[in-house]
Design a protein around this motif. Structure first.
Motif, PDB file in Angstrom:
ATOM      1  N   THR A 135      -5.941  -2.988 -10.539  1.00  0.00           N
ATOM      2  CA  THR A 135      -5.705  -3.523  -9.198  1.00  0.00           C
ATOM      3  C   THR A 135      -4.368  -3.030  -8.656  1.00  0.00           C
ATOM      4  N   VAL A 136      -3.352  -3.009  -9.510  1.00  0.00           N
ATOM      5  CA  VAL A 136      -2.040  -2.479  -9.119  1.00  0.00           C
ATOM      6  C   VAL A 136      -2.127  -0.977  -8.893  1.00  0.00           C
ATOM      7  N   ARG A 137      -2.714  -0.257  -9.827  1.00  0.00           N
ATOM      8  CA  ARG A 137      -2.724   1.214  -9.771  1.00  0.00           C
ATOM      9  C   ARG A 137      -3.457   1.734  -8.541  1.00  0.00           C
ATOM     10  N   LYS A 138      -4.463   1.015  -8.070  1.00  0.00           N
ATOM     11  CA  LYS A 138      -5.226   1.470  -6.910  1.00  0.00           C
ATOM     12  C   LYS A 138      -4.391   1.490  -5.640  1.00  0.00           C
ATOM     13  N   THR A 139      -3.295   0.756  -5.617  1.00  0.00           N
ATOM     14  CA  THR A 139      -2.398   0.777  -4.456  1.00  0.00           C
ATOM     15  C   THR A 139      -1.269   1.793  -4.632  1.00  0.00           C
ATOM     16  N   ASP A 177       0.844  -1.198   0.000  1.00  0.00           N
ATOM     17  CA  ASP A 177       0.000   0.000   0.000  1.00  0.00           C
ATOM     18  C   ASP A 177       0.881   1.251   0.000  1.00  0.00           C
ATOM     19  N   TRP A 178       1.250   1.704  -1.208  1.00  0.00           N
ATOM     20  CA  TRP A 178       2.100   2.897  -1.306  1.00  0.00           C
ATOM     21  C   TRP A 178       1.347   4.173  -0.941  1.00  0.00           C
ATOM     22  N   ILE A 179       0.041   4.174  -1.106  1.00  0.00           N
ATOM     23  CA  ILE A 179      -0.740   5.337  -0.662  1.00  0.00           C
ATOM     24  C   ILE A 179      -0.662   5.450   0.852  1.00  0.00           C
ATOM     25  N   ILE A 235      -1.721   5.057  -6.997  1.00  0.00           N
ATOM     26  CA  ILE A 235      -2.136   6.404  -7.395  1.00  0.00           C
ATOM     27  C   ILE A 235      -3.047   7.007  -6.325  1.00  0.00           C
ATOM     28  N   LEU A 236      -2.693   8.196  -5.865  1.00  0.00           N
ATOM     29  CA  LEU A 236      -3.469   8.860  -4.818  1.00  0.00           C
ATOM     30  C   LEU A 236      -4.918   9.056  -5.277  1.00  0.00           C
ATOM     31  N   PRO A 237      -5.875   8.907  -4.374  1.00  0.00           N
ATOM     32  CA  PRO A 237      -7.297   8.975  -4.744  1.00  0.00           C
ATOM     33  C   PRO A 237      -7.677  10.243  -5.512  1.00  0.00           C
ATOM     34  N   ALA A 238      -7.078  11.358  -5.192  1.00  0.00           N
ATOM     35  CA  ALA A 238      -7.420  12.607  -5.870  1.00  0.00           C
ATOM     36  C   ALA A 238      -7.053  12.582  -7.349  1.00  0.00           C
ATOM     37  N   PHE A 293       6.133   9.252 -15.040  1.00  0.00           N
ATOM     38  CA  PHE A 293       5.282   8.700 -13.997  1.00  0.00           C
ATOM     39  C   PHE A 293       3.892   9.338 -14.062  1.00  0.00           C
ATOM     40  N   GLU A 294       2.885   8.588 -13.615  1.00  0.00           N
ATOM     41  CA  GLU A 294       1.532   9.137 -13.561  1.00  0.00           C
ATOM     42  C   GLU A 294       1.435  10.234 -12.513  1.00  0.00           C
ATOM     43  N   THR A 295       0.578  11.209 -12.770  1.00  0.00           N
ATOM     44  CA  THR A 295       0.263  12.217 -11.755  1.00  0.00           C
ATOM     45  C   THR A 295      -0.342  11.527 -10.539  1.00  0.00           C
ATOM     46  N   GLY A 296       0.164  11.882  -9.368  1.00  0.00           N
ATOM     47  CA  GLY A 296      -0.371  11.304  -8.137  1.00  0.00           C
ATOM     48  C   GLY A 296       0.181   9.940  -7.793  1.00  0.00           C
TER      49      GLY A 296
END
Length: 468
Positions: free
Chosen positions: A370-374, A250-252, A376-379, A307-310
């Motif tokens: 499934t990977v990205r949800k752990t 959980d990187w977030i 990329i920040l929710p915002a 890298f993706e934003t967030g």
């Protein structure tokens, strides 16, 4: 362990000679210990800074995944050739004889050969215990050969793999062991056979993170088959690996727990790396290229922009910094980093690619998200949703390159995709007003053997796989 290792074992690496090195079975110097018990041989697997280190620095330079400052580029012509994509440079002439990627790889292979040759007759162990250590050494040897063939030979293409040379194959730890520079097909067949031998005996739970478990065997099998464009086998083994371990970190949560430090402007106070021995994504842990094993590398601004934003993983690891005329992203984690082993996120993304290749786009994107949800920040998070195969695959490749930065995999993937010719990888950058390009068909994607290996190839011969 390292001192015992140096005294007891003569490391066989092509072109590498040790003045006092002797066959440990023939003449053991005073004060040295002869490996006889299984514990003696198993301990070699724990020599993490040699046998468990995977140096992929030349690949990081070609990809521009590591920031190299102007002073270093000016003083190191080989670094400059790779980093600035100099097609005219003769990298063979610039290649040092003590290059870590080559000799480090064969140093590990020599140790794993020693274990393979002796574990099944080692004392003070049951047959099952012997088989476990033997299997772990087999898998690690195969991993080293995979790394070497994806540096010093062209990438695997089934139609020509039997006609192109790869790297020297050595299967004995004896200092006079013969070597043969086999074809790419022969080496991949050897790697797959080592995996096949190892799988029945790999434990579900291993002694330490350095000891490959059953999940590592399946995961590596998926990696190899993907590199061979065998998507059916890669998917099958990815599913088997995820059945052993499907955890994602959980990187977030990590960012939120450390944001009071991470978000301070112009501050480079470090936070602890979660990617060490206890990382929940580990199948097997191996160190990466960094000579400072307590930190990772800085990255160029252009690389950070991919890298993706967030992306909490990115935000937690690097922060922009300017020193003099140079700007880069400064590393902000310290500790251990599993850049040479195998983790679950790689297997998730292998699975996603294989599903997309089979036209199962929705299923592929479910795995990717499934990977990205752990990460990329929710915002900033939005599901990636498309019915287009190319769009889906490019999203998978972007995530995979970012997730596995500082490892061999983005480099190996780029070579594979360039050989396929459909999803080609090339790069362009502007430095000092001049445009530099790395084309998808550049010879820079294959590294030359070190001069020392060519001049002193051991008990065999070596032919360069590139012209310069």
């Amino acid at each position: 362990m390292k001192n015992i290792y140096k005294k007891a074992v003569c490391l066989l690496a092509l072109g590498l000679t040790l003045a006092s090195c002797e066959n440990y079975l023939d003449d053991i110097p005073k004060g040295s210990k002869t490996p006889t018990t299984l514990a003696d041989f198993e301990a070699f697997l724990r020599d993490e800074y040699t046998n468990q280190r995977v140096d992929v620095l030349p690949a990081l330079h070609v990809l521009n995944d590591q920031f190299v400052n102007a002073a270093t580029l000016s003083s190191n012509r080989l670094y400059n050739a790779n980093y600035m994509w100099d097609e005219n440079a003769n990298r063979i002439e610039l290649k040092p004889s003590d290059e870590g990627t080559y000799y480090g790889g064969y140093q590990g292979i020599s140790t794993f050969n020693l274990i393979i040759e002796n574990a099944l007759t080692a004392t003070k162990a049951t047959e099952q215990e012997q088989r476990v250590v033997w299997a772990q050494a087999k898998l690690l040897r195969a991993m080293n050969y995979f790394n070497l063939v994806n540096f010093y030979a062209d990438t695997y293409v089934a139609s020509i793999a039997s006609t192109k040379l790869s790297v020297p194959l050595i299967t004995s730890a004896n200092i006079n062991a013969p070597s043969k520079q086999v074809t790419i097909q022969e080496l991949y067949d050897f790697i797959l056979n080592d995996i096949k031998d190892a799988l029945p005996y790999l434990p579900k739970v291993s002694q330490t993170a350095l000891h490959p478990n059953l999940g590592a065997g399946y995961a590596f099998n998926a990696r190899v088959n993907l590199q061979m464009n065998n998507y059916t086998e890669a998917l099958k083994n990815a599913d088997l690996a995820l059945a052993e371990n499907n955890k994602l970190y959980d990187w977030i949560g990590y960012y939120n727990a450390n944001k009071a430090v991470i978000d301070v402007p112009n501050s480079y106070t470090t936070t602890p790396s979660p990617m060490g021995f206890n990382y929940v994504e580990n199948y097997t842990f191996r160190h990466g290229s960094s000579s400072n094993l307590g930190a990772e590398f800085d990255i160029p601004v252009e690389r950070a922009q991919r890298f993706e934003t967030g992306d909490a993983r990115f935000i937690s690891r690097w922060k922009i910094r300017t020193v003099g005329a140079e700007t880069s992203y400064r590393r902000t984690l310290t500790g251990a980093f599993n850049f040479g082993g195998i983790t679950t996120v790689e297997v998730y993304l292998i699975k996603a690619e294989c599903l997309a290749r089979a036209g199962q786009i929705a299923d592929a994107l479910t795995v990717l998200n499934t990977v990205r949800k752990t990460r990329i920040l929710p915002a900033s998070y939005q599901d990636i949703s498309t019915t287009d195969k190319t769009t889906a695959l490019n999203a998978i490749y972007r995530t995979k390159n970012n997730e596995l930065i500082m490892t061999l995999i983005p480099y190996a993937d780029a070579r594979r995709l360039n050989a396929e010719g459909v999803y080609k990888v090339s790069f362009t950058k502007v430095v000092g007003g001049k445009t530099y390009t790395l084309s998808s068909d550049s010879h820079l994607w294959t590294s030359p053997f070190p001069q020392g290996a060519i001049n002193n190839p051991g008990n065999g011969t070596i032919t360069q796989n590139v012209d310069k």
